[in-house]
Write an enzyme that holds these catalytic residues in place. Structure first.
Site, PDB file in Angstrom:
ATOM      1  N   VAL A  11       0.831  -1.203   0.000  1.00  0.00           N
ATOM      2  CA  VAL A  11       0.000   0.000   0.000  1.00  0.00           C
ATOM      3  C   VAL A  11       0.873   1.264   0.000  1.00  0.00           C
ATOM      4  CG1 VAL A  11      -1.627   1.309   1.426  1.00  0.00           C
ATOM      5  CG2 VAL A  11      -2.014  -1.114   1.009  1.00  0.00           C
ATOM      6  N   PHE A 152      -8.252   0.704  -0.939  1.00  0.00           N
ATOM      7  CA  PHE A 152      -9.003  -0.460  -1.439  1.00  0.00           C
ATOM      8  C   PHE A 152      -8.306  -1.149  -2.613  1.00  0.00           C
ATOM      9  CE2 PHE A 152     -12.003   2.503   0.503  1.00  0.00           C
ATOM     10  CZ  PHE A 152     -12.661   1.676   1.409  1.00  0.00           C
ATOM     11  N   CYS A 263      -5.131  -9.529   2.601  1.00  0.00           N
ATOM     12  CA  CYS A 263      -6.193  -8.721   3.221  1.00  0.00           C
ATOM     13  C   CYS A 263      -7.383  -9.521   3.747  1.00  0.00           C
ATOM     14  CB  CYS A 263      -6.701  -7.687   2.226  1.00  0.00           C
ATOM     15  SG  CYS A 263      -5.493  -6.414   1.898  1.00  0.00           S
TER      16      CYS A 263
END
Ligand code: UDX
Length: 434
Positions: A11, A152, A263
Site C-alpha cells: 500500500v 481499497f 487482506c
C-alpha cells in the site's frame, strides 16, 4: 503538496508512487535499509504490473524519493501517511498495531507546523483516536489532525485501482484536514470519483465491512458451487444469472479454492474480533472465515478423489501457487494448504508459477520447481490448476496431454471448458460445473 509515506509495503509503495504521479512531492520512509537501498537503485521489491516504470519516472522527475531517515521528511510534510503492516496478532487474530503506534510516536517527535496524519493501513475502529492520543501526549503543543483514509487497491491491479478508484473514503470532522485531503486527491475530481467524507470511526469500519462483504460474497458462490456439483448445475451460469441483477452485481462471483491474500483472511479475523469485543458478533463473518478455511483444506480431497482415491507415489503437477494471478504474493494462498495435504497422502508435487516460486520455496517443503508449464506436467499423473494466470489459459492441450502420464486435469479456477476438455480426452474436474 509534500507527502511522507511511512512504510514501503504494497500500500505504501503504490500510494507513494501514485501521489507522486499526481504531482505531489513524496518521500517514502522505511526502516528496512536493504529495501530502501534497492528502491533507491530503482529495484522494486514486489511484483506489481506497471509499478517499476511509475517509480522510475517519478524518481527521474524529482517527485519521489526513498529514505530510512524520517526526520526531514516528517518535518516538512503537509501530510504524513501511516502505511505500515497490521498483521494478525498470534493467538487472537486481532490486528497487531505495534508498527502503527511506533510510527505515531515518531511522527509526534518530528512534526513541525500543521500536519495531517493519515492512517492508510487497515486499522480497527478506534485506532485513529489512539493515534491522536499518542501524538497529543508526546506533543501537547502540536497542530495536527488524524484522518482515516483506507485503501481499497487490489494486488495485480494496484495502480489502476489507486488512480481510478470506485470511491475515496476520508474520515475526519476537521475542515482544515478535509481541505488537505481534497488537494491530495484533486486529480481524481477530473474523473468524478466520489469522495466520501465521514467521521473517522465510520471510515475505519468501511474498510473492514467492504473486505468482509467481498470475502462473504466469494464464500457464498463457493458454497453454491458445492451445491451445483451435488445437483448437476453450473455455477458459472448461476453466477451470471444472479450477477446481472444490479443489486447483486457480477463481480467477485468466481467460484474457486477459497480466498487468500494479504487482506481478506486478516481483515475478516480482525472484524470478527472487533465485533466480539464490542458484544456485537457478526455471525456471517464468523461463518465465512470457518467455511473458507475448511474449503482450502477440502480442495486436496477433491484432487485425491479425482485421482481415484489414492495419490501415494503419484506425481502431481501444480500450475499456479500465488493466491491470485499477477502477484508474487503467497500469503494465505490456497496452495499452502493443498500442497502439504497432498504430500501427507504420499504424493510427489512438482510446481510452476510465473512469479511466486521464489517466495514459495520458503513456504513449501519437498516440492520440485519446474521451469515452465510443460516441463511441470511431464510424466505427471495429474495436473492441478490453483491460480488462473493468463499464460495458463491458452496452453497447447495436445502437448500437455502427450506430456502427462495420465490425462487427468483438476481445474480449481474453471479456466477451461468441460466440453472442450472432454473432447480432447481429458478426465476433467472443475469447480461447480457438471
Ligand atoms: C483485496 C480487496 O479486493 C482490496 O479492495 C483490498 O484493498 C485488499 O484485499 P487482494 O487481496 O489484492 O484485494 O485481491 P482480490 O482480487 O480481492 O482477491 C482476493 C482473493 O479472493 C484471492 O484469493 C482471489 O483468488 C479470491 N477471489 C476473488 C475468488 O476466489 N473469487 C472471486 O470472484 C474474486
Amino acid at each position: 503538496m509534500r507527502v511522507t509515506m511511512i512504510g514501503t509495503g504494497y500500500v505504501g509503495l503504490v500510494s507513494g508512487a501514485c501521489f507522486a504521479d499526481f504531482g505531489h512531492t513524496v518521500t517514502c520512509v522505511d526502516k528496512d535499509e536493504g529495501k530502501i537501498a534497492r528502491l533507491q537503485k530503482g529495484e522494486i521489491p514486489i511484483f506489481e504490473p506497471g509499478l517499476e516504470d511509475l517509480v522510475k519516472d517519478n524518481v527521474e522527475q524529482g517527485r519521489l524519493s526513498f529514505t530510512t531517515d524520517p526526520s526531514a521528511a516528517i518535518r516538512d510534510a503537509d501530510a504524513v501517511f501511516i502505511a505500515v503492516g497490521t498483521p494478525s496478532r498470534r493467538g487472537d487474530g486481532h490486528a497487531d498495531l505495534t508498527y502503527v503506534y511506533t510510527a505515531a510516536e515518531e511522527i509526534a517527535s518530528l512534526m513541525n507546523g500543521y500536519t495531517v496524519v493519515v492512517t492508510k493501513s487497515t486499522v480497527p475502529v478506534g485506532t485513529g483516536d489512539e493515534v491522536e492520543a499518542t501524538i497529543k501526549k508526546k506533543r501537547p503543543d502540536a497542530e495536527f489532525a488524524v484522518v482515516s483514509n483506507p485503501e481499497f487497491l487490489r494486488e495485480g491491479a494496484a495502480i489502476s485501482d489507486f488512480k481510478r478508484p470506485d470511491r475515496v473514503v476520508v474520515g475526519t470532522e476537521e475542515e482544515r484536514a478535509r481541505e488537505v485531503m481534497r488537494d491530495l486527491y484533486r486529480p481524481l475530481f477530473l474523473n468524478e470519483t466520489p469522495i466520501i467524507f465521514t467521521e473517522r470511526r465510520t471510515s475505519e469500519l468501511i474498510k473492514y465491512a467492504a473486505n468482509g462483504f467481498l470475502a462473504m460474497k466469494i464464500t457464498f458462490i463457493n458454497e453454491i458451487a458445492d451445491l451445483c456439483e451435488a445437483v448437476g448445475a453450473n455455477v458459472q451460469e448461476v453466477a451470471r444469472g444472479i450477477g446481472l441483477d444490479n443489486r447483486i452485481g457480477k463481480k467477485f462471483l468466481n467460484a474457486g479454492p477459497g480466498y487468500g491474500g494479504s487482506c481478506f483472511p486478516k481483515d475478516t479475523l480482525a472484524l470478527m474480533k472487533t465485533a466480539r469485543d464490542h458484544k456485537a458478533p457478526i455471525e456471517l463473518i464468523e461463518t465465512t472465515v470457518r467455511v473458507n478455511t475448511a474449503r482450502k483444506q477440502k480442495m486436496a480431497q477433491k484432487i485425491i478423489d479425482a485421482l481415484g482415491g489414492n495419490v501415494s507415489g503419484k506425481t502431481i503437477a501444480v500450475l499456479g501457487l500465488t493466491f491470485k494471478p499477477n502477484t508474487d504474493d503467497m500469503r494465505d494462498a490456497p496452495a499452502l494448504d493443498i500442497v502439504p495435504a497432498l504430500q501427507d497422502e504420499g504424493a510427489r508435487v512438482r510446481a510452476f508459477d510465473p512469479e511466486g516460486m521464489e517466495e514459495a520455496k520458503h513456504l513449501l517443503k519437498d516440492v520440485a520447481f519446474a521451469s515452465g508449464p510443460y516441463d511441470c506436467v511431464q510424466d505427471a499423473d495429474a495436473v492441478v490448476f490453483i491460480t488462473e494466470w493468463d499464460q495458463f489459459r491458452a496452453l497447447d492441450l495436445d502437448r500437455m496431454k502427450k506430456a502427462l502420464k495420465a490425462p487427468v486435469v483438476i481445474d480449481l479456477r474453471n479456466i477451461y471448458r468441460p466440453q472442450e476438455m472432454a473432447a480432447k480426452g481429458f478426465r476433467y474436474v472443475s469447480v461447480g460445473r457438471p
